[in-house]
Motif scaffolding. Sequence first.
Motif, mmCIF file in Angstrom:
data_model
loop_
_atom_site.group_PDB
_atom_site.id
_atom_site.type_symbol
_atom_site.label_atom_id
_atom_site.label_comp_id
_atom_site.label_asym_id
_atom_site.label_seq_id
_atom_site.Cartn_x
_atom_site.Cartn_y
_atom_site.Cartn_z
ATOM 1 N N THR A 33 0.809 -1.218 0.000
ATOM 2 C CA THR A 33 0.000 0.000 0.000
ATOM 3 C C THR A 33 0.845 1.273 0.000
ATOM 4 O OG1 THR A 33 -0.173 -0.003 2.427
ATOM 5 C CG2 THR A 33 -1.881 -1.189 1.188
ATOM 6 N N ALA A 34 2.130 1.162 0.364
ATOM 7 C CA ALA A 34 2.995 2.339 0.325
ATOM 8 C C ALA A 34 3.208 2.828 -1.109
ATOM 9 C CB ALA A 34 4.339 2.033 0.974
ATOM 10 N N LEU A 35 2.846 1.995 -2.088
ATOM 11 C CA LEU A 35 2.957 2.381 -3.498
ATOM 12 C C LEU A 35 1.684 3.048 -4.015
ATOM 13 C CD1 LEU A 35 4.756 -0.800 -4.913
ATOM 14 C CD2 LEU A 35 5.772 1.333 -4.092
ATOM 15 N N PHE A 36 0.700 3.208 -3.135
ATOM 16 C CA PHE A 36 -0.545 3.883 -3.518
ATOM 17 C C PHE A 36 -0.523 5.305 -2.973
ATOM 18 C CE2 PHE A 36 -5.000 5.059 -2.609
ATOM 19 C CZ PHE A 36 -5.527 4.940 -3.881
ATOM 20 N N PRO A 37 -0.891 6.304 -3.795
ATOM 21 C CA PRO A 37 -1.439 6.212 -5.142
ATOM 22 C C PRO A 37 -0.422 6.416 -6.267
ATOM 23 C CG PRO A 37 -1.777 8.409 -4.295
ATOM 24 C CD PRO A 37 -1.039 7.660 -3.220
ATOM 25 N N SER A 38 0.884 6.496 -5.933
ATOM 26 C CA SER A 38 1.872 6.852 -6.957
ATOM 27 C C SER A 38 2.036 5.779 -8.026
ATOM 28 C CB SER A 38 3.225 7.135 -6.296
ATOM 29 O OG SER A 38 3.690 5.981 -5.608
ATOM 30 N N GLN A 39 1.959 4.478 -7.637
ATOM 31 C CA GLN A 39 2.197 3.404 -8.603
ATOM 32 C C GLN A 39 1.021 2.434 -8.728
ATOM 33 O OE1 GLN A 39 6.201 1.606 -8.314
ATOM 34 N NE2 GLN A 39 6.711 3.230 -6.864
ATOM 35 N N ILE A 40 0.316 2.208 -7.644
ATOM 36 C CA ILE A 40 -0.860 1.330 -7.691
ATOM 37 C C ILE A 40 -2.094 2.170 -7.980
ATOM 38 C CG2 ILE A 40 -2.381 -0.152 -6.315
ATOM 39 C CD1 ILE A 40 0.075 -1.082 -4.793
ATOM 40 N N LEU A 53 -8.118 -3.143 -9.065
ATOM 41 C CA LEU A 53 -6.866 -2.410 -8.942
ATOM 42 C C LEU A 53 -5.916 -2.803 -10.053
ATOM 43 C CD1 LEU A 53 -4.700 -3.973 -6.135
ATOM 44 C CD2 LEU A 53 -6.973 -4.816 -6.572
ATOM 45 N N ILE A 54 -4.928 -1.959 -10.278
ATOM 46 C CA ILE A 54 -3.939 -2.184 -11.327
ATOM 47 C C ILE A 54 -2.572 -2.216 -10.678
ATOM 48 C CG2 ILE A 54 -2.963 -1.322 -13.484
ATOM 49 C CD1 ILE A 54 -5.688 0.186 -13.860
ATOM 50 N N LEU A 55 -1.914 -3.369 -10.778
ATOM 51 C CA LEU A 55 -0.580 -3.571 -10.225
ATOM 52 C C LEU A 55 0.389 -3.699 -11.393
ATOM 53 C CD1 LEU A 55 -1.517 -6.321 -7.595
ATOM 54 C CD2 LEU A 55 -1.271 -3.868 -7.169
ATOM 55 N N GLY A 56 1.094 -2.627 -11.706
ATOM 56 C CA GLY A 56 1.993 -2.663 -12.856
ATOM 57 C C GLY A 56 1.209 -2.884 -14.134
ATOM 58 N N GLU A 57 1.465 -4.022 -14.799
ATOM 59 C CA GLU A 57 0.774 -4.351 -16.049
ATOM 60 C C GLU A 57 -0.485 -5.172 -15.809
ATOM 61 O OE1 GLU A 57 1.838 -3.189 -19.036
ATOM 62 O OE2 GLU A 57 3.406 -2.125 -17.898
ATOM 63 N N ARG A 58 -0.711 -5.591 -14.570
ATOM 64 C CA ARG A 58 -1.839 -6.471 -14.272
ATOM 65 C C ARG A 58 -3.043 -5.691 -13.759
ATOM 66 N NH1 ARG A 58 -1.942 -11.483 -13.393
ATOM 67 N NH2 ARG A 58 -2.712 -11.462 -11.248
ATOM 68 N N PHE A 73 0.527 -3.769 6.824
ATOM 69 C CA PHE A 73 -0.153 -2.603 6.265
ATOM 70 C C PHE A 73 0.748 -1.388 6.431
ATOM 71 C CE2 PHE A 73 -3.119 1.037 6.857
ATOM 72 C CZ PHE A 73 -3.632 1.057 5.571
ATOM 73 N N SER A 74 1.103 -0.750 5.308
ATOM 74 C CA SER A 74 2.078 0.345 5.342
ATOM 75 C C SER A 74 1.455 1.716 5.149
ATOM 76 C CB SER A 74 3.140 0.120 4.256
ATOM 77 O OG SER A 74 3.771 -1.133 4.428
ATOM 78 N N GLY A 75 0.126 1.794 5.182
ATOM 79 C CA GLY A 75 -0.505 3.079 4.923
ATOM 80 C C GLY A 75 -0.315 3.489 3.475
ATOM 81 N N VAL A 76 -0.306 4.784 3.211
ATOM 82 C CA VAL A 76 -0.077 5.286 1.860
ATOM 83 C C VAL A 76 1.119 6.231 1.897
ATOM 84 C CG1 VAL A 76 -2.517 5.092 1.247
ATOM 85 C CG2 VAL A 76 -1.644 7.258 2.163
ATOM 86 N N TYR A 77 1.620 6.552 0.705
ATOM 87 C CA TYR A 77 2.754 7.472 0.655
ATOM 88 C C TYR A 77 2.388 8.678 -0.210
ATOM 89 C CZ TYR A 77 7.176 9.643 -0.469
ATOM 90 O OH TYR A 77 8.175 10.564 -0.643
ATOM 91 N N ASN A 92 -5.526 12.316 3.230
ATOM 92 C CA ASN A 92 -6.845 11.878 3.691
ATOM 93 C C ASN A 92 -7.627 11.177 2.584
ATOM 94 O OD1 ASN A 92 -6.431 12.838 6.265
ATOM 95 N ND2 ASN A 92 -7.472 14.788 5.922
ATOM 96 N N ASP A 93 -7.579 11.737 1.384
ATOM 97 C CA ASP A 93 -8.310 11.134 0.255
ATOM 98 C C ASP A 93 -7.741 9.771 -0.101
ATOM 99 O OD1 ASP A 93 -10.038 13.241 0.085
ATOM 100 O OD2 ASP A 93 -9.128 14.157 -1.695
ATOM 101 N N SER A 94 -6.428 9.651 -0.087
ATOM 102 C CA SER A 94 -5.795 8.374 -0.422
ATOM 103 C C SER A 94 -6.115 7.310 0.618
ATOM 104 C CB SER A 94 -4.277 8.555 -0.545
ATOM 105 O OG SER A 94 -3.963 9.419 -1.617
ATOM 106 N N MET A 95 -6.024 7.673 1.900
ATOM 107 C CA MET A 95 -6.330 6.716 2.953
ATOM 108 C C MET A 95 -7.801 6.332 2.943
ATOM 109 S SD MET A 95 -3.966 5.359 4.734
ATOM 110 C CE MET A 95 -4.983 4.736 6.087
ATOM 111 N N SER A 96 -8.686 7.293 2.698
ATOM 112 C CA SER A 96 -10.114 6.990 2.652
ATOM 113 C C SER A 96 -10.433 6.033 1.507
ATOM 114 C CB SER A 96 -10.922 8.278 2.494
ATOM 115 O OG SER A 96 -12.306 7.996 2.458
ATOM 116 N N THR A 97 -9.804 6.273 0.352
ATOM 117 C CA THR A 97 -9.998 5.379 -0.794
ATOM 118 C C THR A 97 -9.481 3.988 -0.480
ATOM 119 O OG1 THR A 97 -9.802 7.217 -2.371
ATOM 120 C CG2 THR A 97 -9.412 4.991 -3.220
#
Length: 300
Positions: A33-40, A53-58, A73-77, A92-97
Motif C-alpha cells: 500500500t505504500a505504493l498507492f497512489p503513486s504506482q498502484i 486495482l492495477i498492479l503494474g501491467e496487471r 499494512f504500510s498506509g499510503v505514501y 486523507n483522500d488516499s487513505m479513505s480510498t
Amino acid sequence: MNILILGNAEDSHAAHIKQALTQAGVTADYLDTALFPSQIKMFWQPDTQIGGLILGERRLNFTDIKSVFWRQFSGVYIPELQDDEQRRIALNDSMSTLRSLLQACPCRWVNSWEAYEFHKEKPLQLKAVKQLGVNIPATLIANDPQAITEFAQSHEKVIFKPVYGGAHTQLVTEFHLDPKRLNLAVKISPVTLQEYIVGTNIRSYVIADSVYSAEIRSAALDFREDMEAELIPKEVPEFVKQQCLAITQALKLQWTAIDWRLKPTGEYIFLEANPSPMFLHFEKQTGFPITEQLLKLLMH
C-alpha cells in the motif's frame, strides 16, 4: 486464481507465503500500500459494486481476487508538497480510498480490515475476550497518576506496556512510580498496566478450526526478546481449544496467535491475540503445518 499478499518482498513472512503459493500453482502478487497512489491504481463504483486495482501491467477486478493475506499494512505514501494543506487533503483522500476498497473487495481476507482495526484497540480486545468467560489479567489503562500508583501497590508485581502495542513489556519499579517522573510521563501518554502472572508462556496458533499450541521456555520477561527461547509442542485442554476458537471468532479473525500465561494451578490467562503473527521460526521449531494450513485457508 489470484491471491494478493498485503506487504512486500522485504518481509520474510510475506515472501515465504508468496513462494509457497507460487509453488502451489497460484498467481500471487504483493499489494504494497505504500505504493498507492503513486504506482498502484484503484477503482470502485459503489452503485454497481464494480471495482479493482492495477498492479503494474496487471489489471485485477475484485471478482478476479480469491483472497488476500494480510501481512503488513504500510498506509499510503504522499510526497512532501509545498502546500501542507494540499498534502493533508491528498493523504486523507488516499487513505479513505484505500480503507474503502480494502473493505469493499468481497474476497476472503486473512485477516480483514475490521480485525486489524479491532487489534489496535487492545483494551476493547481484552473486554471482548473477558465477555466470553476467558480469564484475563487484572488490567488498568490510565494516565491518572493516582490510579496507576494505587493499582501498582495493590499487586505484588506489575508490568507495563503501550496501550497500542509495538514495544516490549517491562516491570514497574519504584523508579517508574516516582511522583515527579510519573506526572510527567502520563502527560505525554497513557499506559497499560497488568498484574504480573507467575507461570509459563503458551502460544496457540489458530487457523480456521485448527489449534496448534506450544510452551515457550524463556527466562526473559518478554519472550519476544529471547532468540534462544525453547519451543515445545503442547496438547492444551479441550476447553482451551474451544476458547481459542471462540476468541478468534469474537475478534473477527480468520487466523491468529494467542498468547497465554499458564499458572502453576493449571489456570490459563489470556494475554493477547495477534492478527498478523510471525510464524516461520515457530513452525520450524515445532513442525506445526502453519504454512500448509494458511494456504488451504487462502486457496479454498
